[in-house]
Design a protein around this motif. Structure first.
Motif, PDB file in Angstrom:
ATOM      1  N   PHE A 195     -19.471  42.627  32.177  1.00 21.57           N
ATOM      2  CA  PHE A 195     -19.238  41.265  32.667  1.00 21.57           C
ATOM      3  C   PHE A 195     -19.973  40.235  31.813  1.00 21.57           C
ATOM      4  O   PHE A 195     -19.441  39.161  31.510  1.00 21.57           O
ATOM      5  CB  PHE A 195     -19.692  41.185  34.120  1.00 21.57           C
ATOM      6  CG  PHE A 195     -19.769  39.801  34.694  1.00 21.57           C
ATOM      7  CD1 PHE A 195     -18.645  38.989  34.751  1.00 21.57           C
ATOM      8  CD2 PHE A 195     -20.961  39.311  35.190  1.00 21.57           C
ATOM      9  CE1 PHE A 195     -18.723  37.705  35.289  1.00 21.57           C
ATOM     10  CE2 PHE A 195     -21.040  38.036  35.727  1.00 21.57           C
ATOM     11  CZ  PHE A 195     -19.918  37.230  35.779  1.00 21.57           C
ATOM     12  N   LEU A 196     -21.170  40.582  31.391  1.00 20.05           N
ATOM     13  CA  LEU A 196     -21.970  39.665  30.578  1.00 20.05           C
ATOM     14  C   LEU A 196     -21.635  39.752  29.089  1.00 20.05           C
ATOM     15  O   LEU A 196     -22.203  39.018  28.284  1.00 20.05           O
ATOM     16  CB  LEU A 196     -23.462  39.942  30.784  1.00 20.05           C
ATOM     17  CG  LEU A 196     -23.992  39.703  32.201  1.00 20.05           C
ATOM     18  CD1 LEU A 196     -25.446  40.139  32.305  1.00 20.05           C
ATOM     19  CD2 LEU A 196     -23.849  38.255  32.614  1.00 20.05           C
ATOM     20  N   GLY A 197     -20.720  40.643  28.723  1.00 15.74           N
ATOM     21  CA  GLY A 197     -20.291  40.746  27.332  1.00 15.74           C
ATOM     22  C   GLY A 197     -21.302  41.384  26.415  1.00 15.74           C
ATOM     23  O   GLY A 197     -21.350  41.060  25.221  1.00 15.74           O
TER      24      GLY A 197
ATOM     25  N   GLY B 115     -31.436  49.489  11.313  1.00 15.44           N
ATOM     26  CA  GLY B 115     -30.571  48.517  11.950  1.00 15.44           C
ATOM     27  C   GLY B 115     -30.462  48.698  13.440  1.00 15.44           C
ATOM     28  O   GLY B 115     -30.141  47.765  14.164  1.00 15.44           O
ATOM     29  N   ALA B 116     -30.737  49.924  13.928  1.00 19.00           N
ATOM     30  CA  ALA B 116     -30.582  50.201  15.353  1.00 19.00           C
ATOM     31  C   ALA B 116     -31.479  49.310  16.187  1.00 19.00           C
ATOM     32  O   ALA B 116     -31.066  48.727  17.171  1.00 19.00           O
ATOM     33  CB  ALA B 116     -30.879  51.671  15.640  1.00 19.00           C
ATOM     34  N   ALA B 117     -32.748  49.191  15.773  1.00 16.46           N
ATOM     35  CA  ALA B 117     -33.679  48.387  16.547  1.00 16.46           C
ATOM     36  C   ALA B 117     -33.270  46.920  16.535  1.00 16.46           C
ATOM     37  O   ALA B 117     -33.352  46.229  17.537  1.00 16.46           O
ATOM     38  CB  ALA B 117     -35.092  48.547  15.993  1.00 16.46           C
ATOM     39  N   VAL B 118     -32.783  46.456  15.377  1.00 16.13           N
ATOM     40  CA  VAL B 118     -32.375  45.054  15.286  1.00 16.13           C
ATOM     41  C   VAL B 118     -31.183  44.777  16.188  1.00 16.13           C
ATOM     42  O   VAL B 118     -31.170  43.838  16.970  1.00 16.13           O
ATOM     43  CB  VAL B 118     -32.045  44.703  13.817  1.00 16.13           C
ATOM     44  CG1 VAL B 118     -31.458  43.297  13.735  1.00 16.13           C
ATOM     45  CG2 VAL B 118     -33.287  44.828  12.962  1.00 16.13           C
ATOM     46  N   ASP B 119     -30.166  45.632  16.095  1.00 16.56           N
ATOM     47  CA  ASP B 119     -28.962  45.426  16.888  1.00 16.56           C
ATOM     48  C   ASP B 119     -29.243  45.539  18.383  1.00 16.56           C
ATOM     49  O   ASP B 119     -28.822  44.710  19.173  1.00 16.56           O
ATOM     50  CB  ASP B 119     -27.893  46.443  16.488  1.00 16.56           C
ATOM     51  CG  ASP B 119     -27.251  46.108  15.151  1.00 16.56           C
ATOM     52  OD1 ASP B 119     -26.443  46.896  14.690  1.00 16.56           O
ATOM     53  OD2 ASP B 119     -27.587  45.061  14.576  1.00 16.56           O
ATOM     54  N   ALA B 120     -29.948  46.598  18.770  1.00 16.23           N
ATOM     55  CA  ALA B 120     -30.246  46.799  20.180  1.00 16.23           C
ATOM     56  C   ALA B 120     -31.102  45.661  20.711  1.00 16.23           C
ATOM     57  O   ALA B 120     -30.897  45.178  21.833  1.00 16.23           O
ATOM     58  CB  ALA B 120     -30.948  48.140  20.381  1.00 16.23           C
TER      59      ALA B 120
ATOM     60  N   VAL C  15     -28.924  42.565  21.197  1.00 22.40           N
ATOM     61  CA  VAL C  15     -28.063  42.705  22.373  1.00 22.40           C
ATOM     62  C   VAL C  15     -28.867  42.532  23.654  1.00 22.40           C
ATOM     63  O   VAL C  15     -28.440  41.874  24.599  1.00 22.40           O
ATOM     64  CB  VAL C  15     -27.339  44.068  22.359  1.00 22.40           C
ATOM     65  CG1 VAL C  15     -26.661  44.345  23.691  1.00 22.40           C
ATOM     66  CG2 VAL C  15     -26.306  44.091  21.240  1.00 22.40           C
ATOM     67  N   GLU C  16     -30.061  43.129  23.684  1.00 18.71           N
ATOM     68  CA  GLU C  16     -30.896  43.001  24.874  1.00 18.71           C
ATOM     69  C   GLU C  16     -31.311  41.543  25.090  1.00 18.71           C
ATOM     70  O   GLU C  16     -31.352  41.064  26.233  1.00 18.71           O
ATOM     71  CB  GLU C  16     -32.137  43.888  24.745  1.00 18.71           C
ATOM     72  CG  GLU C  16     -32.931  44.042  26.027  1.00 18.71           C
ATOM     73  CD  GLU C  16     -32.167  44.754  27.129  1.00 18.71           C
ATOM     74  OE1 GLU C  16     -32.563  44.605  28.299  1.00 18.71           O
ATOM     75  OE2 GLU C  16     -31.171  45.457  26.819  1.00 18.71           O
TER      76      GLU C  16
END
Length: 318
Positions: A208-210, A224-229, A232-233
């Motif tokens: 719902f929040l996209g 990149g995982a930490a940056v992306d996550a 998003v958080e």
């Protein structure tokens, strides 16, 4: 995890609530250009000697496309037969799933809601409602308006009643509180953070929040995982501030919640968290817990729980 008996009971309650024939409205009006930007109006049944309180109804269904306003049309008719004028609001929901694709994948689903269109629609519908009521529901008294909504629609109802306390700069913010007698949430997703932690409706909150599904998958390897996550958080937290009823308190508007104690779809913990957040903000939210009642009887005209809901609305409206 719910046991087999609880799951079977919930399925039976859902089948009963959704098994009533749809009830056509007395009138329908558009509040926007999109096909789903419409409101169905139900006039109070029987002899009306004065304008009736107006109930604005927002349906549930985890903000997902398969559930539209028609599944609560028997409930709208039930309220009309109890002497209310009813506005049953449709709004844009998540995309219809592509067959065989997992939840949350691009092109798959079912996805919950559209950000920001779902909230755009609810705000636009409520803003347009006074003029539409005058034109299409003359038996209604807009001065005695109560918002109600079931499940995800309960989140939308509580949110719509709190637009005046949205963060500054929010596109949906009102300069003053909406002219409401009150709001009644029916098993509402009233605390989105807690609902997300409980995994309510299969990750519907983040959809719902996209901020769900493939959006959290990195494409740049471990670094990149930490940056992306993290990004998003951060977006999740930011959007909660604009959408979570539990973050939009106090409202100064009379608020009640009706909740089935045996609800396994939206557990009572969600309502309790919202009431606790209200108390911490200096506001009292009345919570009515119904014994032996699950998620769907609250909108089922064939069971006693629905009459309890009508009474809660009447206490605010009359």
């Amino acid at each position: 995890m719910p046991d087999d008996a609880a799951v079977a009971r919930d399925a039976a309650e859902e089948a009963a609530a959704l098994g009533h024939p749809a009830v056509p409205p007395d009138a329908t009006a558009a509040y926007g250009a999109h096909a789903e930007q419409v409101i169905d109006f139900y006039a109070p049944r029987g002899t009306v000697d004065r304008p009736a309180p107006l109930v604005v109804l927002l349906h549930g269904g985890a903000w997902r496309a398969p559930y539209d306003r028609w599944h609560v049309s028997p409930f709208a008719d039930f309220l009309a037969r109890r002497g209310f004028a009813v506005a049953n609001v449709e709004y844009r929901r998540g995309a219809v799933p592509a067959q065989g694709l997992p939840v949350g994948e691009p092109g798959g689903g079912p996805v919950a809601g559209r950000w920001p269109e779902t909230l755009d629609d609810v705000a636009a519908a409520l803003d347009a409602l006074p003029a539409l009521v005058r034109a299409h529901l003359p038996a209604a008294d807009p001065g005695r308006t109560v918002l109600t909504g079931h499940s995800a629609g309960g989140q939308l109802a509580l949110w719509a009643a709190a637009r005046h306390v949205l963060p500054l700069g929010s596109p949906w913010r009102l300069d003053r509180s909406p002219p409401l007698r009150g709001v009644v949430g029916l098993a509402p997703l009233a605390d989105l953070r807690v609902a997300d932690e409980l995994g309510v409706c299969g990750g519907a909150v983040r959809q719902f929040l996209g901020v769900s599904g493939a959006a959290v998958r990195p494409s740049l390897g471990a670094s990149g995982a930490a940056v992306d996550a993290g990004a998003v958080e951060a977006r999740y937290v930011e959007r909660l501030a604009h959408a979570d009823p539990a973050a939009l308190l106090p409202t100064g508007i009379a608020t009640a919640v009706v909740q089935g104690r045996t609800d396994i779809v939206v557990p009572p913990d969600v309502a309790d968290a919202y009431a606790d957040a209200a108390a911490k903000a200096g506001e009292v939210v009345g919570v009515t817990l119904l014994e032996g009642v699950g998620h769907f009887p609250l909108i089922d005209p064939g069971v006693d729980a629905c009459a309890v809901v009508a009474e809660e609305i009447a206490q605010l409206a009359f």
